[in-house]
Design a protein around this motif. Structure first.
Motif, short mmCIF file in Angstrom:
data_model
loop_
_atom_site.label_atom_id
_atom_site.label_comp_id
_atom_site.label_asym_id
_atom_site.label_seq_id
_atom_site.Cartn_x
_atom_site.Cartn_y
_atom_site.Cartn_z
N GLU A 40 42.89 53.49 29.47
CA GLU A 40 42.66 52.24 28.74
C GLU A 40 43.46 51.09 29.35
O GLU A 40 43.02 49.93 29.34
CB GLU A 40 43.03 52.40 27.27
CG GLU A 40 42.01 53.21 26.48
CD GLU A 40 42.43 53.36 25.03
OE1 GLU A 40 41.54 53.54 24.19
OE2 GLU A 40 43.64 53.30 24.75
N THR A 41 44.64 51.40 29.88
CA THR A 41 45.46 50.36 30.51
C THR A 41 44.70 49.67 31.64
O THR A 41 44.68 48.44 31.74
CB THR A 41 46.76 50.96 31.04
OG1 THR A 41 47.52 51.46 29.95
CG2 THR A 41 47.58 49.89 31.79
N TYR A 42 44.04 50.46 32.48
CA TYR A 42 43.36 49.88 33.65
C TYR A 42 41.93 49.43 33.35
O TYR A 42 41.32 48.74 34.17
CB TYR A 42 43.38 50.89 34.80
CG TYR A 42 44.78 51.07 35.34
CD1 TYR A 42 45.38 50.08 36.13
CD2 TYR A 42 45.54 52.18 35.01
CE1 TYR A 42 46.67 50.22 36.57
CE2 TYR A 42 46.84 52.33 35.47
CZ TYR A 42 47.41 51.34 36.25
OH TYR A 42 48.70 51.47 36.69
N ALA A 43 41.41 49.81 32.18
CA ALA A 43 40.10 49.33 31.77
C ALA A 43 40.21 48.12 30.85
O ALA A 43 39.21 47.60 30.37
CB ALA A 43 39.33 50.45 31.07
N ASP A 44 41.43 47.67 30.62
CA ASP A 44 41.70 46.57 29.69
C ASP A 44 41.12 45.25 30.22
O ASP A 44 41.09 45.01 31.43
CB ASP A 44 43.20 46.44 29.48
CG ASP A 44 43.55 45.34 28.50
OD1 ASP A 44 43.31 45.51 27.31
OD2 ASP A 44 44.04 44.28 28.97
N ALA A 45 40.70 44.38 29.30
CA ALA A 45 40.13 43.07 29.68
C ALA A 45 41.17 42.22 30.41
O ALA A 45 40.83 41.44 31.31
CB ALA A 45 39.62 42.34 28.45
N GLY A 46 42.44 42.36 30.02
CA GLY A 46 43.49 41.59 30.69
C GLY A 46 43.64 42.00 32.15
O GLY A 46 43.82 41.15 33.03
N ILE A 47 43.55 43.31 32.41
CA ILE A 47 43.62 43.80 33.79
C ILE A 47 42.41 43.29 34.58
O ILE A 47 42.53 42.92 35.76
CB ILE A 47 43.67 45.33 33.82
CG1 ILE A 47 45.00 45.83 33.25
CG2 ILE A 47 43.49 45.84 35.25
CD1 ILE A 47 46.21 45.45 34.08
N ALA A 48 41.25 43.26 33.95
CA ALA A 48 40.05 42.75 34.61
C ALA A 48 40.23 41.29 35.01
O ALA A 48 39.84 40.88 36.12
CB ALA A 48 38.84 42.90 33.69
N GLU A 49 40.84 40.52 34.14
CA GLU A 49 41.07 39.10 34.43
C GLU A 49 42.04 38.92 35.60
O GLU A 49 41.82 38.10 36.50
CB GLU A 49 41.60 38.40 33.19
CG GLU A 49 41.80 36.91 33.35
CD GLU A 49 42.30 36.25 32.07
OE1 GLU A 49 42.80 35.10 32.15
OE2 GLU A 49 42.20 36.87 31.00
N VAL A 50 43.12 39.70 35.59
CA VAL A 50 44.10 39.63 36.67
C VAL A 50 43.48 40.08 37.99
O VAL A 50 43.69 39.45 39.04
CB VAL A 50 45.34 40.49 36.33
CG1 VAL A 50 46.26 40.61 37.54
CG2 VAL A 50 46.09 39.88 35.16
N THR A 51 42.71 41.15 37.94
CA THR A 51 42.06 41.66 39.16
C THR A 51 41.09 40.63 39.72
O THR A 51 41.04 40.40 40.93
CB THR A 51 41.32 42.97 38.86
OG1 THR A 51 42.26 43.94 38.41
CG2 THR A 51 40.61 43.48 40.10
N GLU A 52 40.32 40.00 38.86
CA GLU A 52 39.38 38.98 39.31
C GLU A 52 40.10 37.82 39.99
O GLU A 52 39.65 37.30 41.01
CB GLU A 52 38.56 38.46 38.13
CG GLU A 52 37.50 37.43 38.50
CD GLU A 52 36.48 37.95 39.49
OE1 GLU A 52 35.98 37.14 40.31
OE2 GLU A 52 36.18 39.17 39.47
N ALA A 53 41.24 37.43 39.44
CA ALA A 53 42.02 36.35 40.06
C ALA A 53 42.53 36.78 41.43
O ALA A 53 42.49 36.00 42.39
CB ALA A 53 43.19 35.96 39.16
N ALA A 54 42.99 38.03 41.55
CA ALA A 54 43.48 38.52 42.85
C ALA A 54 42.35 38.55 43.86
O ALA A 54 42.52 38.13 45.02
CB ALA A 54 44.08 39.91 42.68
N VAL A 55 41.19 39.05 43.46
CA VAL A 55 40.03 39.08 44.36
C VAL A 55 39.67 37.67 44.80
O VAL A 55 39.39 37.43 45.99
CB VAL A 55 38.83 39.76 43.68
CG1 VAL A 55 37.58 39.62 44.53
CG2 VAL A 55 39.12 41.23 43.42
N GLU A 56 39.70 36.73 43.88
CA GLU A 56 39.33 35.35 44.20
C GLU A 56 40.31 34.73 45.19
O GLU A 56 39.91 34.10 46.17
CB GLU A 56 39.29 34.52 42.91
CG GLU A 56 38.82 33.09 43.10
CD GLU A 56 37.34 32.97 43.42
OE1 GLU A 56 36.92 31.87 43.82
OE2 GLU A 56 36.62 33.97 43.30
#
Length: 498
Positions: free
Chosen positions: A442-458
């Motif tokens: 759940e930690t890595y499927a969290d919406a907050g992690i998704a937001e951080v990951t998207e920023a890193a990818v960008e």
């Protein structure tokens, strides 16, 4: 010349005749404008049947059509500069003059086209006086030596000093800056000079240049004048603009022979320097890089999915001691990973990127503490030493730090964000309330992690889109190598058990 607002892309209009071979006239003007950073537009004054050997015939469209072309452009587009070339006759000159008075473009460069390089006459003799009057509306005129003599209504100069003196008289008489060109003189050099006698003091800036032995001079005057019109937009100093154009035109003349166009006086190579320095490869977008890089590690991702460790983590059958051993290595990894993130923050070119990587570094330290508090608090794994997979991964990241390249460093950091979030999202549907590792998933499927990951990818893909080919490839290799280290990291816990 009045001050001109600086624009990222000057909008430059060429008013000139045509050349079907592309080396002179509006065809050359549009190339020159583009090569010097402008957006080119063109109004046709005459249709010329010519090639590199000479002019065969000239067709002058009705003046009413010329006026319609000029109005069509100026009614819709804000024009930053105008280059005027071949005008053919009195009626054409009159139409252009009336339009200039009405529209008042901020920069006007007049190339008084009268005689082609081949020696063919391009201006009727009875239009010479009208052309002199039109020159009063220009900011700069760019005559060669025969054209300068016609503007001065004097015999042709035979020495460089005579050329400078004649240019000064034309400048004073017509109230226009003259770019005098010495290419027609029989000298080892081909000097040019910007001559300004419009004020109380005569100003002369001389540009010395070695003569280039070549027959590729077709359209040189057209190209120089349209390039100058483009460069004058936003330049506080006309002398500096001329200097930039001189370097570009010399480079283009030297490379003209590479084109192998025609059997007479061939054209210059307008884009020689640009093609050499920038190449012809298109620059990928951030979205294209995102897709390409993710696909480039498809095999690595498939191998991670097939690992017994990940399969056991997904269905909850993984032994707890193996999972705790993995977390102990992860804690060691996160400690140095936070240091690498902090280095990325220090190297970041923008405040937003600096803040992002700093926050990620803090998050890594927090995650390490949470691992100890939730899974490793019994002290069973105190004193754990980094295994080969952890050491190799950290060595890879620390080596990118040592290189000091922000772009390559953040590319190497990205798989830890991207792969973990991807794994968490895909394992979550397979977990259940009694799943022993649901909280980790759940930690890595969290919406907050998704937001951080998207920023890193960008951030990473935008940096890759800005980089040159060599830099982008170095980033991609660092990214792929980190993904391979992630595979080894996930494989290690059960490999050690085996």
């Amino acid at each position: 010349m009045s001050a001109v607002p600086t624009r990222a892309v000057p909008r430059v209009l060429s008013i000139a005749g045509t050349d079907p071979t592309g080396g002179a006239g509006i065809q050359a003007d549009l190339k020159s404008i583009a090569a010097n950073g402008g957006y080119g537009m063109a109004v046709v004054t005459a249709l010329v049947a010519q090639n590199t050997r000479g002019v065969r015939s000239v067709h002058v469209p009705p003046v009413t059509f010329l006026r319609e072309q000029l109005d069509a452009v100026s009614d819709d587009v804000e024009i930053d500069a105008v280059k005027i070339g071949m005008l053919a006759d009195v009626d054409v000159i009159g139409a252009v003059r009336e339009w200039l008075v009405r529209v008042a473009p901020p920069v006007v460069v007049l190339d008084p086209v009268m005689v082609a390089t081949s020696g063919d006459r391009l201006l009727r003799a009875d239009a010479e006086g009208a052309l002199r009057e039109l020159a009063r509306l220009a900011h700069v005129v760019t005559p060669n030596i025969p054209e300068l003599a016609i503007l001065a209504d004097e015999p042709q100069a035979t020495t460089w000093q005579q050329t400078l003196d004649q240019a000064a008289r034309v400048s004073a008489r017509l109230g226009v800056v003259v770019l005098a060109k010495g290419g027609h003189l029989d000298h080892d050099t081909a000097p040019d000079a910007l001559v300004d006698a419009t004020g109380s003091e005569l100003l002369v800036t001389v540009y010395d240049a070695s003569r280039i032995e070549t027959t590729n001079t077709h359209g040189t005057g057209c190209s120089l004048s349209s390039a100058l019109a483009t460069r004058l937009v936003g330049f506080a100093s006309p002398a500096r603009a001329v200097g930039e154009v001189k370097r570009w035109i010399s480079e283009s003349i030297r490379a003209g022979g590479d084109l192998a166009v025609g059997g007479g006086n061939g054209p210059i190579h307008h884009f020689a320097g640009m093609w050499q320095r920038a190449g012809l490869e298109t620059r990928p977008t951030a979205d294209e890089i995102r897709t390409e890089w993710w696909d480039s590690i498809r095999t690595v991702r498939e191998q991670i999915d097939a690992l017994p460790f990940v399969l056991g983590l997904g269905d909850g059958t993984l032994r707890e001691d193996v999972f705790r051993g993995y977390l102990a290595q992860d804690a060691l990894y996160l400690r140095d990973y936070a240091r690498v993130l902090a280095m990325a923050s220090a190297l970041a070119p923008t405040v937003a990127e600096q803040a992002f990587w700093a926050a990620a570094a803090e998050g890594s330290i927090t995650a390490e503490l949470e691992l100890h508090d939730s899974w490793l608090a019994d002290g069973a794994y105190d004193g754990t030493v980094a295994d080969d997979a952890t050491t190799a991964y950290l060595d890879h990241l620390l080596a990118r730090c040592t290189e000091g390249s922000y772009d390559t460093l953040i590319a190497a950091l990205l798989p830890c964000f991207w792969l973990y979030q991807d794994i968490g999202l895909r394992l979550l549907p397979r977990s259940h309330d009694a799943h022993p590792y649901r909280s980790w998933i759940e930690t890595y499927a969290d919406a907050g992690i998704a937001e951080v990951t998207e920023a890193a990818v960008e951030f990473v893909t935008q940096a890759a889109a800005r980089a040159d080919d060599r830099g982008r490839e170095a980033m991609r290799q660092a990214f792929v190598r980190s993904a391979e280290h992630e595979l080894a990291f996930f494989a290690s816990p059960l490999a050690k058990q085996t």
